[in-house]
Scaffold this active site. Structure first.
Site, short mmCIF file in Angstrom:
data_model
loop_
_atom_site.label_atom_id
_atom_site.label_comp_id
_atom_site.label_asym_id
_atom_site.label_seq_id
_atom_site.Cartn_x
_atom_site.Cartn_y
_atom_site.Cartn_z
N ASP B 330 22.51 0.38 -6.05
CA ASP B 330 23.68 0.80 -6.78
C ASP B 330 24.30 -0.50 -7.29
OD1 ASP B 330 25.82 2.43 -7.60
OD2 ASP B 330 26.98 1.70 -5.89
N ASP B 523 26.71 1.87 -0.98
CA ASP B 523 27.79 1.52 -0.06
C ASP B 523 28.06 2.58 1.00
OD1 ASP B 523 29.13 3.48 -1.36
OD2 ASP B 523 30.50 2.17 -2.42
N ASP B 527 27.77 7.03 -2.19
CA ASP B 527 26.38 7.21 -2.57
C ASP B 527 25.60 8.11 -1.63
OD1 ASP B 527 26.78 5.50 -4.71
OD2 ASP B 527 26.37 3.73 -3.49
#
Lengths: 123, 641
Positions: B330, B523, B527
């Site tokens: 991410d 994190d 997510d």
């Protein structure tokens, strides 16, 4: 002549071992007594676990009390991989393991070397 | 009697027989008396071997068998036959029974020590807990035991003391050594408003913090819980050994009988020799090595990882990591810091900043926060504004000291308001993936502020380390292609998937899974779906805010290089498991035929005592090999760091 007798006895012994260890045999099962405080089952650790299958009622706090009388180091730990329990069982002492009964299902336990097994069934 | 005591009894009593055997070639007989051998061995059988026999019998009655069954069958056979042989004046082998018992017990003594060593990681973690804490209640400072600290309590920590529970600093400041929990070796500076973690050690300042999480909710408690679960979990590779170990002992017993029958009935060997082969087969077979191979390695590997601030959920994850081909990151908060900061200011720096900060002072927009932060750093005084007006999707306008001012994006201005030079700078900054804010006064643009969520200092190194491992790296982001690509270029990411809505991240991961197993690094808070969709979810966190349940692997400290370390450690642990299993299998597969006398014709055979020694050391070597995992080097494949 004696050799034929030995052969017959040997083969019979093999047959017996196969039947004794691989055949279907009844497994000691115990249903927990449920009281208001919770439910508990006493398990003796001697050449395996008695009882080997424990039935618990879902949603009631449960403890299993293990008492190891077997001197074998094979059985000196009890492992519940689903609950992250790896409890040492000092010989001739009773150790309690708390079981999370919130989810019905079958949970295996085993000795530290994964040779002996038992099962908790939460219904 | 403990295993250690039984070992000493067996050893001391078998020493005379050992001397006898060693001195035999020199025709010196220490023990010519068969009755004395019988006596010594009997004591060994009762005291040292008794528990084996007792345990073997108890499990036999339940249709079970274990290692004790094999030891008991082997030694009792040798012992009983020797009594018969002694009475009928034939060759005896009491010493075989005595030595086998001694060796097996030696193996168990050493193995027990090693096993305790392997499982000590959790206890060490629990020991990190503070014992008590100074709590301020009703204006009084009390020292209370750890269990009595409640959420909401104000806790005071003196220099050098342990911080008791997780909380937020309300007063004071210090540096804190968090290495024991996060693996971060440098002390971390803490000030009012920062989070502290229980069990970490305060440096030389005094702190007061409000307890947020106590008892089972603290980060350390959660880590302990996760490590416990990981250490007792099963790896899929174990299924094979589970199957084998269920039938292992009876099969070996059958093989031993077959060995005896073949030698005695078909090859015309003497009863004694046939028995020796059969006893060797029973004694050498070692199901323990198979049973110990996986759990001990798993225990040491996950325990070591936890010390480095890397939590591996279970054996399954550990195994899956080895098949990962692609690592997906991410962007925000993972590769980048997660907070936009001002990187460039074009124009008169302080003037531009002052206008911008004055207008943005009231705004909570992340870009505004970056500007306010910078103006504070530059010590720019903020002026009061009038006629404040937000222009949706464009920016804000207001009057500052009687002059009309504006701050916003390019949509806020028309062409003639900006010089060509500024326009060129703007395009250039945008190409660097920076968000550009225009600042204007009296209808004319006076400067530009470039803002970027900059990559973390460690991101580039972390990604290079993964490339060195032969992995493909992908970045997922909701940003536009241009911004995303610029960040990717800075850190060296292979592929960019841009314009992904937060809800579509899991789908993007799914598409990448078409070309092999995928690890997703996020994190852990926003997510969760993507972490679950990926074959291996790696959740990163910092401090106490880690969603510990969200990933297969949880990185306690916010350092991207830990991704590589986690992969390295998982791979090392898994290959150690494979190595252990390989040796355990090979040992049994080779040992049993040799013991059965299959290679007798070429001069290769094993006496029961050697078989006993080999058995003792096979399980010991497996456990030792696992414990050695603690010592293996974990370093990135490319050695530039």
């Amino acid at each position: 002549m004696i050799k034929i007798m030995v052969l017959v006895i040997g083969v019979a012994l093999i047959g017996f071992i196969a039947w004794w260890f691989f055949g279907k045999h009844e497994v000691a099962t115990e249903v927990a007594d449920v009281s208001e405080q919770g439910q508990s089952v006493d398990i003796t650790v001697q050449g395996g676990y008695s009882p080997e299958v424990v039935e618990l009622k879902a949603g009631v706090p449960a403890t299993l009390n293990f008492t190891r009388t077997d001197p074998s180091t094979c059985l000196d730990r009890v492992v519940f991989s689903d609950f992250g329990v790896n409890q040492e069982l000092p010989i001739n002492e009773t150790e309690s393991v708390t079981i999370d009964t919130s989810q019905p299902g079958e949970y295996q336990w085993a000795c530290g070397m994964d040779m002996f097994h038992g099962k908790v069934v939460v219904k | 009697m403990s295993v250690t005591k039984r070992f000493w009894v067996a050893l001391i009593l078998s020493i005379p027989m050992l001397l006898n055997m060693v001195l035999m070639p020199f025709h010196v007989m220490v023990l010519s008396n068969e009755w004395l051998q019988f006596g010594l061995t009997t004591v060994i059988m009762v005291v040292a071997a008794g528990p084996f026999i007792q345990s073997a019998w108890a499990s036999f009655l339940k249709h079970h068998s274990n290692m004790d069954t094999l030891v008991a069958i082997g030694t009792v056979t040798a012992y009983v036959y020797s009594i018969y042989a002694m009475l009928t004046d034939q060759a005896i082998f009491f010493e075989s029974a005595a030595f086998v018992i001694t060796f097996v017990l030696l193996g168990q003594v050493l193995e027990e020590r090693m096993r305790n060593n392997a499982s000590s990681a959790v206890e060490k973690l629990v020991d990190l807990q503070a014992k008590d804490a100074e709590v301020v209640r009703d204006g009084q400072v009390l020292r209370v035991p750890l269990e009595d600290v409640r959420a909401g309590d104000l806790v005071r920590v003196k220099p050098g003391e342990k911080i008791a529970v997780d909380g937020t600093i309300t007063d004071g400041g210090s540096t804190v050594d968090e290495s024991m929990v996060t693996g971060e070796s440098m002390p971390v500076t803490k000030k009012v408003g920062d989070k502290v973690i229980g069990a970490t050690i305060n440096g030389n300042g005094t702190l007061t913090f409000q307890a947020d999480k106590v008892g089972a909710d603290t980060l350390l408690a959660q880590i302990v819980e996760m490590v416990k679960k990981a250490q007792t979990s099963h790896a899929p590779i174990q299924k094979l050994t589970d199957k084998v170990s269920n039938i292992f002992v009876p099969v070996v017993a059958i093989l031993a009988i077959v060995t005896f029958l073949v030698w005695y009935v078909f090859l015309d060997a003497s009863v004694a020799n046939s028995l020796i082969f059969a006893v060797s087969v029973v004694v050498i077979a070692c199901p323990c090595a198979l049973g110990l191979a996986t759990p001990t390695a798993l225990m040491v590997g996950t325990g070591r990882a936890a010390k480095m601030g890397i939590l591996i959920k279970n054996g399954e994850v550990l195994e899956l990591v080895n098949e990962v081909k692609t690592v997906v990151f991410d962007k925000t908060g993972t590769i980048t810091i997660g907070k936009p900061v001002v990187t460039d200011i074009v124009g008169d720096e302080n003037h531009v900043l002052q206008i911008a900060a004055s207008l943005e002072a009231a705004s909570e927009h992340p870009l505004a926060t970056a500007i306010t932060q910078r103006s504070r750093e530059n010590q720019v005084t903020v002026s009061a504004v009038d006629h404040f007006q937000a222009v949706k999707g464009k920016g804000v306008t207001a009057t500052v000291a009687g002059e009309s001012a504006f701050v916003g994006n390019a949509k806020l201005i028309s062409n003639n308001q900006m010089t060509d030079e500024l326009r060129q700078r703007m395009t250039q900054l945008q190409r660097e993936a920076k968000t550009v804010v225009v600042v204007g006064l009296n209808e004319q643009v006076i400067g530009l502020i470039a803002i970027q969520d900059a990559p973390k200092a460690t991101s580039k190194v972390a990604i290079e380390a993964l490339h060195a491992r032969g992995l493909k790296t992908v970045m997922l982001t909701g940003d536009n292609e241009q911004v995303a690509q610029a960040v990717a270029n800075q850190v060296g990411i292979d592929q960019v998937v841009a314009d992904v809505l937060p809800g579509d991240k899991a789908d993007a991961v799914k598409q990448l899974q078409a070309s092999g197993k995928v690890a997703f690094v996020g994190d852990g808070i926003n997510d969760a779906p993507a972490l679950t969709q990926a074959d291996v979810g790696i959740a990163m966190g910092s401090g106490t805010d880690i969603a510990i349940e969200s990933g297969g692997i949880v990185l306690v400290k916010n350092d991207l290089r830990d991704v590589d370390r986690a992969l390295a450690l998982s791979q090392k642990t898994f290959s150690r498991i494979k190595l252990n299993l390989f040796w355990a299998f090979v040992y049994n597969v080779l040992g049993i035929p040799v013991a059965a006398g299959l290679f007798y014709a070429v001069g290769l055979s094993l006496s029961p005592e050697l078989a006993g020694l080999a058995m003792a050391f096979s399980s010991l070597s497996v456990v030792t090999s696992s414990v050695l995992l603690n010592k293996t080097k974990i370093s990135p494949k490319n050695q530039f760091a």
